[in-house]
Design a protein around this motif. Structure first.
Motif, short mmCIF file in Angstrom:
data_model
loop_
_atom_site.label_atom_id
_atom_site.label_comp_id
_atom_site.label_asym_id
_atom_site.label_seq_id
_atom_site.Cartn_x
_atom_site.Cartn_y
_atom_site.Cartn_z
N UNK A 180 51.92 34.04 50.43
CA UNK A 180 51.78 35.18 49.54
C UNK A 180 52.21 34.78 48.14
N UNK A 181 51.69 35.48 47.17
CA UNK A 181 51.87 35.10 45.77
C UNK A 181 52.17 36.32 44.93
N UNK A 182 53.03 36.15 43.97
CA UNK A 182 53.34 37.20 43.03
C UNK A 182 53.68 36.55 41.70
N UNK A 183 53.38 37.22 40.59
CA UNK A 183 53.73 36.60 39.32
C UNK A 183 54.31 37.58 38.33
N UNK A 230 52.17 51.58 44.60
CA UNK A 230 51.17 50.61 45.04
C UNK A 230 51.86 49.31 45.45
N UNK A 231 51.20 48.55 46.33
CA UNK A 231 51.87 47.36 46.84
C UNK A 231 51.26 46.05 46.38
N UNK A 232 50.49 46.04 45.31
CA UNK A 232 49.87 44.78 44.92
C UNK A 232 50.42 44.23 43.62
N UNK A 233 50.37 42.91 43.49
CA UNK A 233 50.97 42.22 42.36
C UNK A 233 50.50 42.76 41.01
#
Ligand code: GTP
Length: 605
Positions: free
Chosen positions: A478-481, A82-85
């Motif tokens: 874009x954001x990632x944590x 999957x490609x989501x954070x």
């Protein structure tokens, strides 16, 4: 197929960079599906994925490909990720059985926050990275600029970067060839006793739990008895299939291969992601290929009416088998009855889970607003004794102890990565400051884009941070944590009182600097949400004995029969009956009738 001719790999990419499209092309090129099967994005099999256009569940497909260099047939196992954070968990689980990854980057949008996170995840597991730029058919694509970004961020030489169009198929054969030439074969042992790693599973109505297994040592055959290291239970191997992508039955799998094992596993709880299996009675060393991620966001879930309790429970149990990252504990509430408290990796994860409950199991649950888990250091001896320790982890605001019983409060923080065009930096900094963020770093990754690192409280981002960020950057940031542990904080318990009576379900934990603002928002909201009543209603938001905000709802009786003239008694009775039924779904607090939805709606921002 000998080990030297097996490759296990994943495609990692930011959302929408074309991972599923590339996977489809690889399937076509290797003949796993015919070219015009008309089914776009074959690996995205779940309905939610199709609707939302995101890949949620990692799926695997085995491809056979004749390598032009030596004319030999190779087995390529593509593990979809999957490609989501929110789904980093599924990414790391997929990577656990890979030896290399394709790092797919959109040649128009360039490196994004998720690309950075995925790259580091792959590197930390010592995987070979094959850099690929996608969408070079688009006019405003700028492959040179994106190559420079790859070089400055990851030290990837431009000469190594493949340039393709997954949509048109341009350059895709080079990707297959590069997978074979660059990624090493699996490091496994075919000689020893069977040892398998369970990295995914799903529930089948007729066959029970089906386990996707990576064979690390020896081989597995139909008829063999295998044993779980976690539970000690043994199972007869009933079926073995390759996924291509439909199930293709085989009799045996050798080390280095991946396949679906059916073994009469009846309960979803027995199938534990990360478990090691071995030959019955011959224990081996457990394979520890990845560590499961802890849930970060919690929400209550209740059946819309209690008669559906059993059905909802079984639906949740089945979905959890497909999504081992979700945790479930029983919970109850005076307004909503018996339910559960579920833990999720993030808000999207929660939304997708609930949507799947509705679509795949026709369940219509009530879901409470999500919250994080606070860590409390207690100083009240009685509570400490009750709890068994002076540290209490708690996510349910209704169960928060009195202030006098707590010495210190801690809340979970995350380390956020934001990549944005420089023109949006101002509003983004304001957003982060408003969310109590602290900037750690800000660097240029090319002439007009920036990478920023922030430490942020998880509570401030779970609801709508990503949406806000997209809105203020026209969708470009874009954001990632990732988890950044617990930090000391100062929180208070904000209570809502209706005519002086506290409403347990509406209380929430807020940072003390935001209490007044949230108190105002909540009472205004409640004034809109609660229908007018026969009596006057005082809506108050309080911290301890202090009232922070107050609104008054004027009395009023809704006369449903007002528009009826004359003496149609049956019609009149019907309307009154309907009104009475409408009232049933309400809960009475200090003689104030509150609709069920209000309990949820008021907690939304
Ligand atoms: P997630 O599953 O959400 O992670 O997305 P994804 O990375 O799988 O992206 P997907 O394959 O769904 O592609 C996203 C969009 O980009 C789709 O509308 C594709 O048609 C489009 N797309 C993919 N590859 C190309 C390409 O090479 N050229 C062009 N023009 N469009 C492409």
């Amino acid at each position: 197929i000998p080990i030297e001719r097996i490759r296990n790999f994943s495609i990692i990419a930011h959302v929408d960079h074309g991972k599923s499209t590339l996977a489809d092309r690889l399937l076509e090129l290797t003949g796993a599906v015919s070219k015009n099967s008309g089914q776009a994005q074959i690996l995205d099999s779940l309905q939610v994925e199709r609707e939302r256009g995101i890949t949620v569940k990692a799926q695997t497909v085995s491809l056979f490909y004749q390598y032009p260099e030596d004319g030999q047939i190779y087995l390529l196992n593509l593990i979809d990720t999957p490609g989501h954070v929110d789904f980093a968990n599924e990414v790391s689980r997929s990577l656990a059985v890979c030896d290399g990854v394709i790092l797919l980057v959109d040649a128009c949008h360039g490196v994004q926050a998720q690309t950075v996170a995925n790259y580091h995840l792959a590197k930390s597991q010592n995987l070979t990275v094959v850099p690929v730029l996608n969408k070079i058919d688009i006019k405003h694509a700028n492959p040179d600029r994106v190559c420079k970004e790859l070089e400055s961020l990851f030290e990837i030489p431009t000469s190594e970067v493949l340039k393709i169009s997954a949509k048109l198929g341009t350059g895709v054969p080079d990707v297959l060839n590069r997978i074979i030439s660059a990624i090493p074969p699996p490091k496994v042992n075919r000689g020893g006793l069977f040892r398998g790693f369970l990295f995914d599973s799903w529930y089948d109505k007729f066959r029970g739990a089906l386990n996707l297994m990576y064979i690390n040592d020896g081989s597995i055959e139909i008829g063999q008895d295998i044993q779980s290291m976690n539970t000690g239970k043994t199972y007869p191997v009933k079926s073995i299939s390759l996924l291509r992508p439909g199930e293709e039955p085989v009799d045996k799998l050798n080390a280095g291969q991946v396949g679906l094992i059916g073994c009469n596993m009846r309960s979803s709880k027995e199938s534990i992601i990360g478990d090691t299996f071995h030959v019955k009675g011959k224990p081996v060393e457990a394979l520890s290929r990845f560590k499961p991620q802890q849930p970060m966001v919690y929400a209550g879930i209740y059946p819309a009416d209690q008669s559906k309790h059993v059905a909802l429970r079984s639906a949740i149990e089945k979905l959890v088998l497909n999504d081992s990252a979700v945790t479930v504990t029983p919970d109850s509430s005076p307004a909503l009855g018996q339910g559960w408290r579920l833990g999720f990796l993030g808000l999207l994860h929660m939304e997708v889970f609930c949507q799947r409950l509705e679509q795949e199991f026709s369940a219509e649950p009530i879901i409470t607003a999500p919250s994080v888990t606070y860590k409390l250091k207690l100083c009240n001896q009685k509570l400490i004794k009750q709890n068994g320790s002076d540290t209490l982890y708690i996510s349910n605001a209704a169960l928060f102890p009195e202030k006098s019983a707590v010495e210190e409060y801690y809340e979970p923080f995350v380390l956020g990565t934001i990549i944005t065009p420089s023109e949006y930096v101002g509003p983004i900094i304001s957003l982060c400051v408003d969310r109590r963020g602290q900037q750690l770093k800000s660097v240029n990754i090319d002439q007009d884009r920036l990478l920023m690192k922030y430490i942020l409280p998880l509570n401030e981002i779970i609801l709508d941070f990503n949406d806000k960020l997209k809105a203020i950057s026209s969708g470009y940031a874009s954001f990632n944590y990732e988890d950044h542990g617990y930090h000391e904080t100062n929180v208070v318990r904000l209570e809502i009182h209706l005519n002086g009576r506290p409403v347990e379900e509406m209380c929430r934990i807020v940072h003390s600097s935001k209490a007044v603002q949230i108190a105002r928002e909540m009472v205004l909201r409640l004034k809109e949400l609660i229908p007018r009543q026969m009596i006057q209603v005082a809506i108050q938001a309080c911290v301890g004995s202090k009232v922070l905000a107050r609104e008054t709802l004027k009395p009023y009786r809704k006369d449903v029969t007002a528009k009826l003239y004359g003496g149609d008694v049956t019609r009149r009775m019907k309307l009154l009956r309907q009104q009475a039924e409408g009232k049933k779904k309400m809960r009475s607090i200090a003689n104030v009738r509150v609709p069920h939805e209000t309990f949820i709606d008021v907690l939304k921002r």
